[in-house]
Design a protein around this motif. Structure first.
Motif, mmCIF file in Angstrom:
data_model
loop_
_atom_site.group_PDB
_atom_site.id
_atom_site.type_symbol
_atom_site.label_atom_id
_atom_site.label_comp_id
_atom_site.label_asym_id
_atom_site.label_seq_id
_atom_site.Cartn_x
_atom_site.Cartn_y
_atom_site.Cartn_z
ATOM 1 N N ALA A 199 0.753 -0.869 0.084
ATOM 2 C CA ALA A 199 -0.251 -0.443 -0.430
ATOM 3 C C ALA A 199 0.996 0.886 0.271
ATOM 4 C CB ALA A 199 -1.061 -0.055 1.651
ATOM 5 N N GLY A 200 1.811 1.480 1.108
ATOM 6 C CA GLY A 200 2.667 2.357 0.893
ATOM 7 C C GLY A 200 3.276 2.053 -0.502
ATOM 8 N N ALA A 201 3.543 1.113 -1.539
ATOM 9 C CA ALA A 201 4.192 1.749 -2.532
ATOM 10 C C ALA A 201 3.516 1.981 -3.614
ATOM 11 C CB ALA A 201 4.748 0.395 -3.217
ATOM 12 N N ALA A 202 2.121 1.857 -3.377
ATOM 13 C CA ALA A 202 0.949 2.823 -4.202
ATOM 14 C C ALA A 202 0.942 3.666 -3.586
ATOM 15 C CB ALA A 202 -0.288 1.526 -4.345
ATOM 16 N N ILE A 203 0.981 4.156 -2.499
ATOM 17 C CA ILE A 203 0.675 5.439 -2.191
ATOM 18 C C ILE A 203 1.991 6.442 -2.449
ATOM 19 C CG2 ILE A 203 0.670 7.562 -0.378
ATOM 20 C CD1 ILE A 203 -0.680 5.024 1.239
ATOM 21 N N LEU A 204 2.790 6.211 -2.047
ATOM 22 C CA LEU A 204 4.415 6.844 -2.769
ATOM 23 C C LEU A 204 3.870 6.939 -4.694
ATOM 24 C CD1 LEU A 204 6.854 5.375 -1.123
ATOM 25 C CD2 LEU A 204 6.475 7.455 -0.712
ATOM 26 N N LEU A 205 4.068 6.041 -5.186
ATOM 27 C CA LEU A 205 3.390 6.215 -6.328
ATOM 28 C C LEU A 205 2.821 7.155 -7.527
ATOM 29 C CD1 LEU A 205 3.785 5.711 -9.915
ATOM 30 C CD2 LEU A 205 2.523 3.807 -9.267
ATOM 31 N N GLY A 206 0.932 7.521 -6.096
ATOM 32 C CA GLY A 206 -0.321 8.383 -6.546
ATOM 33 C C GLY A 206 0.257 9.614 -6.384
ATOM 34 N N LEU A 207 1.300 9.749 -5.217
ATOM 35 C CA LEU A 207 1.733 11.244 -5.072
ATOM 36 C C LEU A 207 2.458 11.696 -5.725
ATOM 37 C CD1 LEU A 207 2.315 10.977 -0.901
ATOM 38 C CD2 LEU A 207 0.179 11.883 -2.155
ATOM 39 N N GLY A 208 3.179 10.665 -5.784
ATOM 40 C CA GLY A 208 4.384 11.357 -7.457
ATOM 41 C C GLY A 208 3.050 12.156 -8.880
ATOM 42 N N LEU A 209 2.206 10.513 -9.167
ATOM 43 C CA LEU A 209 1.413 11.328 -10.136
ATOM 44 C C LEU A 209 1.088 12.046 -9.758
ATOM 45 C CD1 LEU A 209 0.418 7.499 -11.312
ATOM 46 C CD2 LEU A 209 2.004 9.208 -12.272
ATOM 47 N N ALA A 210 -0.008 12.554 -8.460
ATOM 48 C CA ALA A 210 -1.125 14.081 -8.362
ATOM 49 C C ALA A 210 -0.002 14.903 -8.768
ATOM 50 C CB ALA A 210 -1.465 13.713 -7.351
ATOM 51 N N LEU A 211 1.397 15.090 -8.147
ATOM 52 C CA LEU A 211 2.223 16.570 -8.158
ATOM 53 C C LEU A 211 2.533 16.884 -9.966
ATOM 54 C CD1 LEU A 211 4.569 15.943 -5.090
ATOM 55 C CD2 LEU A 211 2.461 17.601 -5.617
ATOM 56 N N SER A 212 2.838 15.342 -10.998
ATOM 57 C CA SER A 212 2.470 16.431 -12.028
ATOM 58 C C SER A 212 1.853 16.478 -13.153
ATOM 59 C CB SER A 212 3.322 14.647 -12.929
ATOM 60 O OG SER A 212 2.472 13.441 -12.923
ATOM 61 N N LEU A 213 0.568 15.783 -12.281
ATOM 62 C CA LEU A 213 -0.429 16.630 -13.477
ATOM 63 C C LEU A 213 -1.426 17.960 -12.364
ATOM 64 C CD1 LEU A 213 -2.398 12.956 -13.417
ATOM 65 C CD2 LEU A 213 -1.220 14.291 -15.031
ATOM 66 N N ALA A 214 -0.606 18.270 -12.353
ATOM 67 C CA ALA A 214 -0.627 19.742 -10.804
ATOM 68 C C ALA A 214 -1.052 21.238 -12.043
ATOM 69 C CB ALA A 214 0.059 20.246 -10.315
ATOM 70 N N ASN A 215 -0.566 20.850 -13.131
ATOM 71 C CA ASN A 215 -1.586 21.799 -13.888
ATOM 72 C C ASN A 215 -2.918 22.049 -14.054
ATOM 73 O OD1 ASN A 215 1.244 23.034 -13.900
ATOM 74 N ND2 ASN A 215 2.065 22.308 -15.355
ATOM 75 N N GLU A 216 -3.206 19.827 -14.694
ATOM 76 C CA GLU A 216 -4.559 19.704 -14.908
ATOM 77 C C GLU A 216 -5.193 20.078 -14.287
ATOM 78 O OE1 GLU A 216 -1.360 18.575 -15.991
ATOM 79 O OE2 GLU A 216 -0.929 18.055 -17.993
ATOM 80 N N ILE A 217 -4.749 19.488 -12.799
ATOM 81 C CA ILE A 217 -5.810 19.669 -11.866
ATOM 82 C C ILE A 217 -5.891 21.364 -11.673
ATOM 83 C CG2 ILE A 217 -6.078 19.618 -9.555
ATOM 84 C CD1 ILE A 217 -4.311 17.056 -9.675
ATOM 85 N N ALA A 249 -6.604 6.661 -1.904
ATOM 86 C CA ALA A 249 -7.726 7.005 -0.548
ATOM 87 C C ALA A 249 -8.038 5.196 -0.798
ATOM 88 C CB ALA A 249 -8.980 7.474 -1.158
ATOM 89 N N GLY A 250 -8.208 4.396 -1.942
ATOM 90 C CA GLY A 250 -7.829 3.315 -1.632
ATOM 91 C C GLY A 250 -7.095 2.607 -1.135
ATOM 92 N N ALA A 251 -5.480 2.867 -1.509
ATOM 93 C CA ALA A 251 -4.408 1.965 -0.745
ATOM 94 C C ALA A 251 -4.495 2.707 1.025
ATOM 95 C CB ALA A 251 -3.388 2.707 -1.366
ATOM 96 N N SER A 252 -4.696 3.508 1.467
ATOM 97 C CA SER A 252 -4.302 4.207 2.637
ATOM 98 C C SER A 252 -5.762 3.174 3.506
ATOM 99 C CB SER A 252 -4.661 5.549 2.225
ATOM 100 O OG SER A 252 -6.079 5.598 2.155
ATOM 101 N N VAL A 253 -6.879 2.914 2.918
ATOM 102 C CA VAL A 253 -7.681 2.517 3.888
ATOM 103 C C VAL A 253 -7.804 1.429 3.844
ATOM 104 C CG1 VAL A 253 -9.594 4.261 2.949
ATOM 105 C CG2 VAL A 253 -9.170 2.216 1.560
ATOM 106 N N SER A 254 -6.345 0.506 2.677
ATOM 107 C CA SER A 254 -6.404 -0.988 3.136
ATOM 108 C C SER A 254 -5.588 -1.207 4.143
ATOM 109 C CB SER A 254 -6.223 -1.321 1.451
ATOM 110 O OG SER A 254 -4.504 -0.726 2.202
ATOM 111 N N PHE A 255 -4.955 0.148 4.575
ATOM 112 C CA PHE A 255 -4.235 -0.942 6.521
ATOM 113 C C PHE A 255 -4.923 0.034 7.528
ATOM 114 C CE2 PHE A 255 -1.126 2.336 4.150
ATOM 115 C CZ PHE A 255 -1.800 3.035 4.388
ATOM 116 N N CYS A 256 -5.202 1.229 6.855
ATOM 117 C CA CYS A 256 -5.938 2.105 8.028
ATOM 118 C C CYS A 256 -7.503 1.962 8.616
ATOM 119 C CB CYS A 256 -5.364 3.596 7.819
ATOM 120 S SG CYS A 256 -6.049 4.449 7.471
ATOM 121 N N GLY A 257 -8.071 1.603 7.831
ATOM 122 C CA GLY A 257 -9.499 1.839 7.714
ATOM 123 C C GLY A 257 -10.176 2.503 7.120
#
Length: 337
Positions: A199-217, A249-257
């Motif tokens: 889950a941590g690996a998925a979160i780090l990947l997702g955070l990197g993708l989110a920062l790369s798409l900041a202009n689109e957001i 969100a899915g990766a985080s709830v998988s270990f913290c509820g």
């Protein structure tokens, strides 16, 4: 509705540095403090010496380090997912729950408990349920035009359906309903390294993708007409960003509820300090979310010692009144657009 301002006289670097320092401070306190306190000098020796067969070493390496890392990752992921959704959907009430993540994860965990699944099986089921619900929302929105209102209404409908199914299973299978109760409250007492790593690996990947798409957001937050005029494929980009929010969100709830209010409140807190667009808002939201969740978990462990309150309960106690106060302060002010 009008969009939020994208500039401010507040220096974003200072706010980011302060948030980063708070993350480091709360993370250090989370490792040092607990039923058994670890002095800073002893902590340095334990970290330098690696895992050893001593009580203090086992506490640090197998309990507090994974738990602290889980708090930081979950807080950053949920807050970033909320910031993405609030900008993409132009809805200040948007949070990971609005796209069905919580409802999908809750139903999957309840089904897993019915089948007597435990440990990492429950974590995997939570992630798959969250991803499946989000995929359903994205599909419905895409088929019906992928407008902001369509996404919100689809989320409300799917949430209602999945929550009803979870409640029905909890009534029909009382033991499964009791087993899934801890997951629904949210907390970090059961976090382990095997559950955290994927889950941590998925979160780090997702955070990197989110920062790369900041202009689109940022373009989407200006409105559909403006984004299309600037050449942005609105429907495809919105679906991609909804999927990215679901991944976080899915990766985080998988270990913290199901931690409540993090994705809803933290982006508002970040905007209070930074009004310089998504390129600055996303990292600020991640840092604020990580700091908030780590602090709440630490407080939940210490305030009622020797008993431990789940962090999700404390977040709900803090989140409800804070959000009401936030709404009162924003009355008559600018809105999202």
């Amino acid at each position: 509705m009008r969009s939020l301002p994208t500039s401010s006289t507040r220096p974003p670097h200072r706010a980011l540095a302060l948030a980063a320092l708070l993350c480091l401070l709360f993370a250090l306190l989370s490792i040092l403090l607990g039923p058994v306190s670890i002095p800073p000098g002893q902590l340095l020796a334990i970290l330098a010496g690696g895992p050893q067969n001593t009580p203090a070493s086992r506490i640090v390496w197998y309990a507090r380090l994974p738990r602290t890392a889980a708090c930081l990752l979950a807080g950053a992921a949920l807050a970033t997912a909320g910031a993405i959704l609030q900008n993409v959907l132009a809805n200040p009430m948007a949070s990971p729950g609005i796209i069905g993540v919580n409802a999908g994860a809750g139903l999957a965990v309840t089904l897993c408990c019915v089948c007597t699944g435990t440990g990492w099986v429950v974590s995997g089921a939570a992630f798959l349920g969250a991803a499946g619900a989000a995929a359903l929302i994205v599909l419905l929105a895409h088929k019906t035009g992928a407008s902001r209102m369509t996404v919100v209404l689809s989320g409300v409908a799917v949430n209602s359906l999945l929550n009803s199914a979870s409640e029905a299973l909890g009534i029909l299978f009382r033991e499964a309903g009791a087993d899934s109760a801890d997951f629904r409250v949210g907390g970090f007492s059961a976090v382990s390294i095997p559950r955290l790593l994927p889950a941590g690996a998925a979160i780090l990947l997702g955070l990197g993708l989110a920062l790369s798409l900041a202009n689109e957001i940022e373009l989407l937050s200006m409105g559909e007409a403006s984004a299309q005029g600037l050449g942005l494929p609105v429907r495809r980009t919105r679906a991609l960003l909804l999927g990215l929010a679901a991944l976080l969100a899915g990766a985080s709830v998988s270990f913290c509820g199901l931690l409540g209010f993090v994705g809803l409140l933290v982006p508002h807190i970040a905007r209070h300090f930074i009004r310089a667009g998504s390129a600055w808002l996303l990292p600020m939201s991640a840092l604020c979310g990580a700091a908030l969740v780590t602090l709440c978990d630490l407080a939940a462990r210490l305030l009622f010692a020797p008993y431990e309150l789940p962090a999700g309960i404390l977040l709900s106690f803090l989140g409800g009144p804070f959000f009401i106060l936030l709404l009162l302060k924003q009355r008559g002010g600018r809105t999202y657009g």
